[in-house]
Design a protein around this motif. Structure first.
Motif, mmCIF file in Angstrom:
data_model
loop_
_atom_site.group_PDB
_atom_site.id
_atom_site.type_symbol
_atom_site.label_atom_id
_atom_site.label_comp_id
_atom_site.label_asym_id
_atom_site.label_seq_id
_atom_site.Cartn_x
_atom_site.Cartn_y
_atom_site.Cartn_z
ATOM 1 N N TRP A 5 35.397 30.318 46.435
ATOM 2 C CA TRP A 5 34.625 30.530 45.213
ATOM 3 C C TRP A 5 35.338 31.548 44.326
ATOM 4 C CZ3 TRP A 5 32.715 28.713 49.578
ATOM 5 C CH2 TRP A 5 31.695 27.746 49.521
ATOM 6 N N LYS A 6 35.581 31.163 43.073
ATOM 7 C CA LYS A 6 36.136 32.074 42.079
ATOM 8 C C LYS A 6 34.989 32.781 41.381
ATOM 9 C CE LYS A 6 39.172 32.259 38.026
ATOM 10 N NZ LYS A 6 40.108 31.489 37.161
ATOM 11 N N THR A 7 35.038 34.105 41.376
ATOM 12 C CA THR A 7 33.957 34.891 40.790
ATOM 13 C C THR A 7 34.403 35.511 39.477
ATOM 14 O OG1 THR A 7 33.084 35.415 42.986
ATOM 15 C CG2 THR A 7 32.373 36.816 41.162
ATOM 16 N N VAL A 8 33.671 35.200 38.434
ATOM 17 C CA VAL A 8 33.888 35.807 37.114
ATOM 18 C C VAL A 8 32.539 36.343 36.657
ATOM 19 C CG1 VAL A 8 34.602 35.464 34.725
ATOM 20 C CG2 VAL A 8 35.761 34.219 36.566
ATOM 21 N N GLY A 9 32.403 37.664 36.650
ATOM 22 C CA GLY A 9 31.104 38.241 36.348
ATOM 23 C C GLY A 9 30.103 37.845 37.420
ATOM 24 N N LYS A 10 29.024 37.224 37.000
ATOM 25 C CA LYS A 10 28.006 36.765 37.944
ATOM 26 C C LYS A 10 28.133 35.283 38.262
ATOM 27 C CE LYS A 10 24.553 40.228 36.628
ATOM 28 N NZ LYS A 10 23.150 40.463 36.172
ATOM 29 N N THR A 11 29.175 34.654 37.726
ATOM 30 C CA THR A 11 29.368 33.216 37.929
ATOM 31 C C THR A 11 30.349 32.957 39.061
ATOM 32 O OG1 THR A 11 28.972 32.777 35.581
ATOM 33 C CG2 THR A 11 30.066 31.058 36.858
ATOM 34 N N LEU A 69 46.666 30.119 44.194
ATOM 35 C CA LEU A 69 45.449 30.487 44.909
ATOM 36 C C LEU A 69 44.956 31.871 44.525
ATOM 37 C CD1 LEU A 69 46.322 29.216 48.514
ATOM 38 C CD2 LEU A 69 45.047 28.028 46.725
ATOM 39 N N ARG A 70 45.860 32.725 44.049
ATOM 40 C CA ARG A 70 45.473 34.080 43.663
ATOM 41 C C ARG A 70 44.500 34.083 42.489
ATOM 42 N NH1 ARG A 70 51.481 36.655 43.662
ATOM 43 N NH2 ARG A 70 51.777 34.709 42.512
ATOM 44 N N ASP A 71 44.499 33.004 41.709
ATOM 45 C CA ASP A 71 43.569 32.926 40.579
ATOM 46 C C ASP A 71 42.156 32.592 41.027
ATOM 47 O OD1 ASP A 71 45.620 33.468 38.779
ATOM 48 O OD2 ASP A 71 46.113 31.331 38.531
ATOM 49 N N ARG A 91 42.168 36.282 49.081
ATOM 50 C CA ARG A 91 42.498 35.978 50.469
ATOM 51 C C ARG A 91 42.570 34.472 50.667
ATOM 52 N NH1 ARG A 91 44.506 40.084 53.154
ATOM 53 N NH2 ARG A 91 43.890 39.122 55.125
ATOM 54 N N THR A 92 43.347 34.060 51.665
ATOM 55 C CA THR A 92 43.463 32.640 51.997
ATOM 56 C C THR A 92 43.795 32.513 53.476
ATOM 57 O OG1 THR A 92 44.538 30.564 51.308
ATOM 58 C CG2 THR A 92 45.942 32.489 51.521
ATOM 59 N N PHE A 116 44.268 22.171 44.456
ATOM 60 C CA PHE A 116 42.870 22.604 44.406
ATOM 61 C C PHE A 116 42.214 22.092 43.131
ATOM 62 C CE2 PHE A 116 45.728 26.036 43.085
ATOM 63 C CZ PHE A 116 45.322 26.286 41.777
ATOM 64 N N HIS A 117 40.906 21.935 43.207
ATOM 65 C CA HIS A 117 40.136 21.497 42.052
ATOM 66 C C HIS A 117 38.707 22.003 42.174
ATOM 67 C CE1 HIS A 117 39.851 18.091 45.011
ATOM 68 N NE2 HIS A 117 38.560 18.292 44.785
ATOM 69 N N ILE A 118 38.034 22.066 41.044
ATOM 70 C CA ILE A 118 36.641 22.514 41.021
ATOM 71 C C ILE A 118 35.747 21.413 41.587
ATOM 72 C CG2 ILE A 118 34.713 23.174 39.519
ATOM 73 C CD1 ILE A 118 36.754 24.368 37.593
#
Length: 251
Positions: free
Chosen positions: A136-142, A187-189, A193-194, A234-236
């Motif tokens: 999960w990519k976290t940006v703010g509360k998203t 993956l860093r974006d 961790r991975t 990877f994809h959303i």
């Protein structure tokens, strides 16, 4: 970290791909939303026969395979096995199956010195095969879920295992964890961790129980895994709920 992953391969397919000698009647169904403490495929190596003087969980579990052995078998021969294990390592000295801290991941930077993992680093190393994993990519509360995978072959997560037995019980439980590392490449974006995703040429070395593992071996595994991690696709995806192959479909 790695908190959810998928495995779409059957026991027979995993056995063929990883050159497994003993499947232990492995029958876990393919799954697309594997969570900590769920049953997972665990691949490891141990002697075919066991010494009666070895009062260990390894001896008790390996005995189940001896019915297929012949008198000509080398009792010291190392056999590659596929068994179902609990995804969250519990060290043999723990008095409870549920640990105080999460143990479904082990940081590669410190696993060789941590009490829960150091004995497994020495001689109980495993592969946890996967078709892919979620992050999960976290940006703010998203928080946006991504599915990360190799388009050509299964992933070989470097793992550790341990046998655990409850006090006053004769049942041994196989438990396992996945090693993690700093993320690399794209993956860093997504997350910092991975999992340590081993290439095929390093699997034999990682599983070999005759090699005494230390931090140097763990570091070598991380180095070998870097090109694999850098090449992952990877994809959303949508919300990771339930258990369906549709979970990995790109949005």
């Amino acid at each position: 970290m790695c908190g959810r992953f998928t495995n779409s391969l059957t026991g027979e397919e995993l056995g063929a791909y990883f050159d497994v000698s003993e499947l232990d009647d492995y029958a876990n169904a393919p799954a697309w939303n594997i969570r900590p403490t769920d049953p997972v495929p665990v691949i490891f190596e141990s002697p075919r026969h066991t010494d009666e003087r070895t009062a260990s969980a390894e001896a008790a579990a390996a005995a189940a395979f001896d019915a297929h052995a012949t008198e000509r078998d080398d009792p010291d021969a190392v056999v590659r096995r596929l068994m179902a294990g609990r995804w969250s390592l519990v060290p043999s000295w723990s008095k409870e199956l549920k640990t105080k801290f999460p143990t479904f991941n082990a940081r590669s930077e410190t696993a060789a010195e941590k009490a829960s993992f150091k004995n497994s680093v020495r001689s109980k190393r495993a592969i946890l095969p996967a078709s892919g994993y979620y992050e999960w990519k976290t940006v703010g509360k998203t928080k946006t879920p991504y599915y990360i995978h190799d388009t050509d072959e299964p992933l070989s997560f470097a793992g550790l295992y341990s046998w655990w037995r409850a006090p006053s019980s004769d049942e041994w439980i196989l438990t396992a964890t996945i090693l993690t590392r700093e993320a690399v490449g794209g993956l860093r974006d997504i997350h910092d961790r991975t999992p340590v995703t081993l290439p095929r040429h390093f699997v034999d070395t990682w599983l070999d129980p005759t090699i005494v593992g230390d931090q140097g071996l763990v570091d070598a595994a991380v180095e070998a895994a870097t090109p694999v991690a850098e090449a992952l696709d990877f994809h959303i995806v949508g919300p990771v709920t339930g258990d369906s192959p549709d979970l990995v479909n790109p949005l």
